[in-house]
Design a protein around this motif. Structure first.
Motif, mmCIF file in Angstrom:
data_model
loop_
_atom_site.group_PDB
_atom_site.id
_atom_site.type_symbol
_atom_site.label_atom_id
_atom_site.label_comp_id
_atom_site.label_asym_id
_atom_site.label_seq_id
_atom_site.Cartn_x
_atom_site.Cartn_y
_atom_site.Cartn_z
ATOM 1 N N ASP B 148 -0.979 -2.735 -7.177
ATOM 2 C CA ASP B 148 -1.262 -1.694 -6.641
ATOM 3 C C ASP B 148 -0.541 -1.389 -4.921
ATOM 4 O O ASP B 148 -0.412 -0.250 -4.566
ATOM 5 C CB ASP B 148 -2.563 -1.106 -7.542
ATOM 6 C CG ASP B 148 -2.560 -0.429 -8.498
ATOM 7 O OD1 ASP B 148 -1.261 -0.383 -9.162
ATOM 8 O OD2 ASP B 148 -3.934 -0.788 -9.330
ATOM 9 N N GLU B 149 -1.640 -2.785 -4.413
ATOM 10 C CA GLU B 149 -1.386 -2.736 -3.265
ATOM 11 C C GLU B 149 0.168 -3.041 -2.238
ATOM 12 O O GLU B 149 0.558 -2.252 -1.214
ATOM 13 C CB GLU B 149 -2.248 -3.794 -2.589
ATOM 14 C CG GLU B 149 -2.406 -3.712 -1.715
ATOM 15 C CD GLU B 149 -3.461 -5.098 -1.161
ATOM 16 O OE1 GLU B 149 -4.485 -5.151 -0.386
ATOM 17 O OE2 GLU B 149 -3.176 -6.216 -1.180
ATOM 18 N N CYS B 151 2.485 -1.592 -4.055
ATOM 19 C CA CYS B 151 2.829 0.225 -3.784
ATOM 20 C C CYS B 151 3.082 0.238 -2.749
ATOM 21 O O CYS B 151 3.792 1.533 -2.268
ATOM 22 C CB CYS B 151 2.619 0.653 -5.567
ATOM 23 S SG CYS B 151 3.153 -0.298 -7.230
ATOM 24 N N LYS B 152 1.385 0.346 -2.740
ATOM 25 C CA LYS B 152 0.957 1.395 -1.481
ATOM 26 C C LYS B 152 1.351 0.769 -0.132
ATOM 27 O O LYS B 152 1.607 1.110 1.059
ATOM 28 C CB LYS B 152 -0.635 0.941 -1.236
ATOM 29 C CG LYS B 152 -1.342 1.511 -2.398
ATOM 30 C CD LYS B 152 -3.239 1.386 -1.700
ATOM 31 C CE LYS B 152 -3.455 2.224 -3.153
ATOM 32 N NZ LYS B 152 -5.459 1.265 -2.799
ATOM 33 N N VAL B 153 1.614 -0.905 0.222
ATOM 34 C CA VAL B 153 2.436 -1.455 1.112
ATOM 35 C C VAL B 153 3.612 -0.977 1.389
ATOM 36 O O VAL B 153 4.445 -0.568 2.429
ATOM 37 C CB VAL B 153 2.112 -3.397 1.298
ATOM 38 C CG1 VAL B 153 3.533 -3.605 2.108
ATOM 39 C CG2 VAL B 153 1.253 -3.316 1.443
ATOM 40 N N VAL B 155 5.194 2.095 0.014
ATOM 41 C CA VAL B 155 4.942 3.389 0.559
ATOM 42 C C VAL B 155 4.893 3.144 2.294
ATOM 43 O O VAL B 155 5.278 4.552 2.641
ATOM 44 C CB VAL B 155 3.798 4.186 -0.161
ATOM 45 C CG1 VAL B 155 3.543 5.343 0.689
ATOM 46 C CG2 VAL B 155 4.789 4.190 -1.496
ATOM 47 N N ALA B 156 3.581 2.238 2.475
ATOM 48 C CA ALA B 156 2.954 2.343 4.147
ATOM 49 C C ALA B 156 4.531 2.305 5.079
ATOM 50 O O ALA B 156 4.992 3.834 5.956
ATOM 51 C CB ALA B 156 2.380 1.754 4.292
ATOM 52 N N SER B 163 0.285 -0.804 7.979
ATOM 53 C CA SER B 163 -0.151 -1.346 6.804
ATOM 54 C C SER B 163 -1.402 -0.997 5.813
ATOM 55 O O SER B 163 -3.326 -0.664 6.702
ATOM 56 C CB SER B 163 -0.202 -2.923 6.803
ATOM 57 O OG SER B 163 -1.360 -3.533 5.905
ATOM 58 N N PRO B 164 -2.161 -0.308 4.279
ATOM 59 C CA PRO B 164 -2.598 -0.223 3.795
ATOM 60 C C PRO B 164 -3.921 -1.467 3.990
ATOM 61 O O PRO B 164 -4.785 -1.312 3.240
ATOM 62 C CB PRO B 164 -2.971 0.212 2.490
ATOM 63 C CG PRO B 164 -1.545 -0.367 2.252
ATOM 64 C CD PRO B 164 -0.621 -0.722 4.007
#
Ligand code: SF4
Ligand code: SF4
Ligand code: SF4
Lengths: 430, 260
Positions: B148-149, B151-153, B155-156, B163-164
């Motif tokens: 999931d992380e 995907c977040k990176v 998208v960011a 970076s999230p």
């Protein structure tokens, strides 16, 4: 006929880096070779000095796809070295964890990596558009396998909960019985996916070459977690004799070792297990073997793909039975107890790609002083090469693209995990 | 006209491929990812390959000169380079091999075979993280990565946001889960210095954190030493942990000390 020069650099849709070389002139093969070019990571070298409780965590990092199998094999070797006994519950739970990985790896291979060949596509992505239902069913099988690993091991890849003597935490009875329900609900989906392969099985080349098959075997079950070494040529051997079974050697065009036993080469993996142990499969898995017309001994390496799906079915049915046993006995809270001591131990486990050995020596403080691993894919490399030599001459009438595809399909049928196969310690040159 | 999707290519070097596997483990969500970006190269799962890409996602450590050259080419082609997983971010467990001189490891592994001399496949040097060879734009830590992380990176990056990936220790997440601290149970945990983002998944399952995600930017290593003294943990025990996933920091500290 003109010259043919095929070089598949970094074969795709396999784990790791390998090349296929084919040179032919005037209808005769000059050279055909499977080369492994993966960078060696040298696990057996740097695990020296690790404390025993870290060893399985380090060694699982050899392979992401077989990380549960590597961890279990590692734990079995450490437990053998220190004379640690495990409870029946631990053994049952470990077997379910191993099934989870077998399922995950097999469906990934057949569903995502092999299926595109059968539909003459470059990857699974175009199949999402052309065969969405089939892809979603394959994803369902993949998802369940991973959820099983999550539940048993704490995580899909690189297990957290598996430790020397037992588990750091176990699932609850409620979680196990919910998993049991999901497993029995998935069987109709397995039937549909198997039927899909059956409908397209004619796309797998009809090729045979006699060879030796090696894998774990047992009188009581379809051996995956435990057993003795079995060979279709020479019968059974104790696990401790693994070095005289898997005679490893190095060739300069490969960073992975090659191996041989009774003949020039042998094969390990789902087809080897099927050839050795087919009568021990669960009833549903045996029924599917019959539909595929697969019976031991099959000498067609392409049938490894079929054997993998049959094993998926077996793993689902056997996991249901294992969970029933665990629940009937009632889940207990156990704390392993043992004393750290010096010694050497060998562990063997069947991982998705075949028989795996870990062998460690520890000092009296529990630090690892020597390690050796024999990885399934290494045991297959020589067999792959000999199969290529036998298959290539039969293909020369075809267009170059088709020759290349057939050679690739052959290597891919072995499901080679090349990242695993490039770790070794002392190498003897003969 | 339809706007072109960003083109993403996956590459791997010395690794277990477990981080790339997490992309397949996204299951149905992979289909969502393919709606956001075009995957133009992914050797593990596709035959097609293209050198025309915007984002390169790179797994694995660099262990041979020939790999260094390949990474530099990837860097030239890519607008954005993402380091995927501990192998790429820190060197992961195979960095432990740097404890021995290169020649010693090679001899241990290959014996003294003349045929392998000058063979580029076998020309290992020490294990390096990607950013020791080329500049890296974004990191997805962990062994393996948290899918999931990832995907977040991604998208960011697509939105040009920062970076999230968190920069606080695993203990923060662990305490939120109300776990009993493993130090209380006589175990040794790297949670106080390890970078969070995994949901403290190991301590939550009763296992020690091994800092597979690397350290936070300012690890209070001295504070950790106090904790260790409090619980009677030896320097050797902590060194065992520090040299497993985080040998890079030991090397860097040693280098710093030499410079000072
Ligand atoms: S970081 Fe860990 S999971 Fe990822 S590729 Fe490296 S060894 Fe495998
Ligand atoms: S168990 Fe580890 S991560 Fe959790 S609070 Fe204690 S030291 Fe921190
Ligand atoms: S708890 Fe520690 S070792 Fe476990 S995943 Fe998180 S950072 Fe890695």
């Amino acid at each position: 006929m003109s010259e043919i020069a095929i070089k598949v650099d970094h074969l795709t849709r396999v784990e790791g880096h390998g090349n296929i070389i084919l040179n032919a002139k005037n209808g005769a093969i000059e050279k055909v070779q499977w080369q492994v070019t993966e960078a060696p990571r040298m696990f057996e070298s740097f695990v020296r000095g690790r404390h025993y409780h870290q060893v399985s965590h380090v060694m699982s990092r050899i392979c992401g796809i077989c990380s549960i199998g590597h961890a279990l094999c590692s734990l079995k070797a450490t437990e053998a070295a220190m004379s640690v006994t495990i409870s029946e519950q631990t053994e049952l739970l470990r077997k379910v964890a191993l099934h989870a990985e077998n399922m995950q790896s097999h469906i990934l291979h057949v569903g995502y990596l092999v299926a595109p060949d059968l539909f003459r596509k470059g990857s699974v992505f175009p199949l999402i558009e052309t065969h969405p239902d089939a892809v979603l069913k394959i994803i369902a099988l993949h998802r369940l396998a991973n959820e099983m690993s999550d539940l048993l091991c704490g995580r899909t890849t690189h297990p957290i909960t598996l430790m020397v003597g037992g588990f750091t935490s176990t699932p609850s009875e409620r979680e196990l019985s919910s998993l049991r329900d999901r497993l029995s609900n998935i069987l109709p989906v397995c039937d549909e996916v198997n039927q899909l392969l059956l409908d397209n099985v004619h796309m797998l080349p009809d090729f045979t070459r006699e060879t030796e098959y090696i894998g774990l075997t047992s009188d009581t079950e379809y051996a995956l977690y435990d057993g003795v070494i079995g060979s279709t040529d020479t019968g059974t051997h104790p696990v401790e004799d693994y070095e005289s079974i898997a005679n490893e050697y190095v060739v300069p065009y490969s960073t992975a070792k090659f191996a041989s036993h009774a003949r020039e080469s042998y094969m390990v993996g789902a087809l080897a297990r099927f050839n050795l142990n087919a009568e021990k499969l669960t009833s549903g898995a045996r029924a599917w073997a019959q539909k595929f017309g697969l019976s031991p001994i099959s000498y067609n390496p392409f049938m490894n793909n079929v054997a993998q799906l049959i094993e998926y079915y077996h793993s689902v049915e056997d996991s249901i039975a294992l969970i029933d046993t665990i629940l009937n006995k009632g889940l207990k809270n156990e704390t392993p107890s043992y004393a750290v001591k010096a010694g050497r131990g060998v562990g063997a486990v069947e991982v998705p790609r075949g028989i795996l050995f870990h062998d460690y020596t520890y000092n009296d403080k529990g630090f690892c002083t020597r390690a050796n691993c024999v990885i399934p894919t290494n045991q297959n490399h020589k067999n792959i090469n000999l199969d290529l030599e036998a298959l290539a001459p039969t293909l020369l009438g075809l267009a170059e693209k088709e020759i290349e595809l057939n050679l690739e399909m052959l290597v891919r049928a072995y499901d080679p995990c090349i990242s695993c196969s490039t770790h070794y310690l002392t190498v003897e040159f003969t | 006209m339809k706007k072109q999707k960003p083109r993403v290519a996956f590459f791997d070097f010395a690794s277990c491929e477990g981080c790339q596997l997490q992309i397949a483990n996204l299951e149905e969500a992979v289909i969502d990812v393919t709606k956001l970006v075009d995957i133009v190269s992914f050797r593990e799962v596709m035959k097609e390959h293209s050198d025309d890409y915007d984002i390169a996602v790179v797994e694995g450590s660099i262990m041979r000169p020939m790999d260094e050259e390949r990474l530099k080419k990837i860097r030239e082609n890519a607008k954005i380079l993402v380091a995927l997983g501990a192998c790429a971010c820190t060197g992961c467990v195979q960095r432990m091999v740097n404890q021995w001189p290169v020649e010693e490891s090679i001899t241990t592994v290959y014996n003294k075979d003349e045929a392998l001399k000058d063979n580029p496949y076998f020309a290992n040097f020490e294990t390096k993280a990607l950013d020791e060879v080329v500049p890296v734009d974004a990191y997805v830590p962990g062994c393996p990565i948290d899918r999931d992380e990832f995907c977040k990176v991604l998208v960011a990056l697509l939105l040009g946001k920062k970076s999230p990936v968190p920069d606080y220790p695993v203990c923060v997440e662990c305490k939120k889960k109300e776990n009993v601290c493993l130090f209380e149970l006589g175990k040794v945990c790297m949670g106080p210095v390890a970078r969070a983002g995994c949901g403290a998944i190991c301590p939550t399952h009763g296992a020690e954190c091994e800092a597979c995600r690397g350290y936070v930017t300012h690890p209070e290593e001295d504070a950790q030493t106090d904790v260790l003294t409090k619980y009677g943990i030896s320097a050797e025990q902590i060194m065992q942990r520090k040299s497993m996933f985080t040998y890079r920091y030991i090397e860097e500290k040693a280098k710093q000390e030499v410079e000072e």
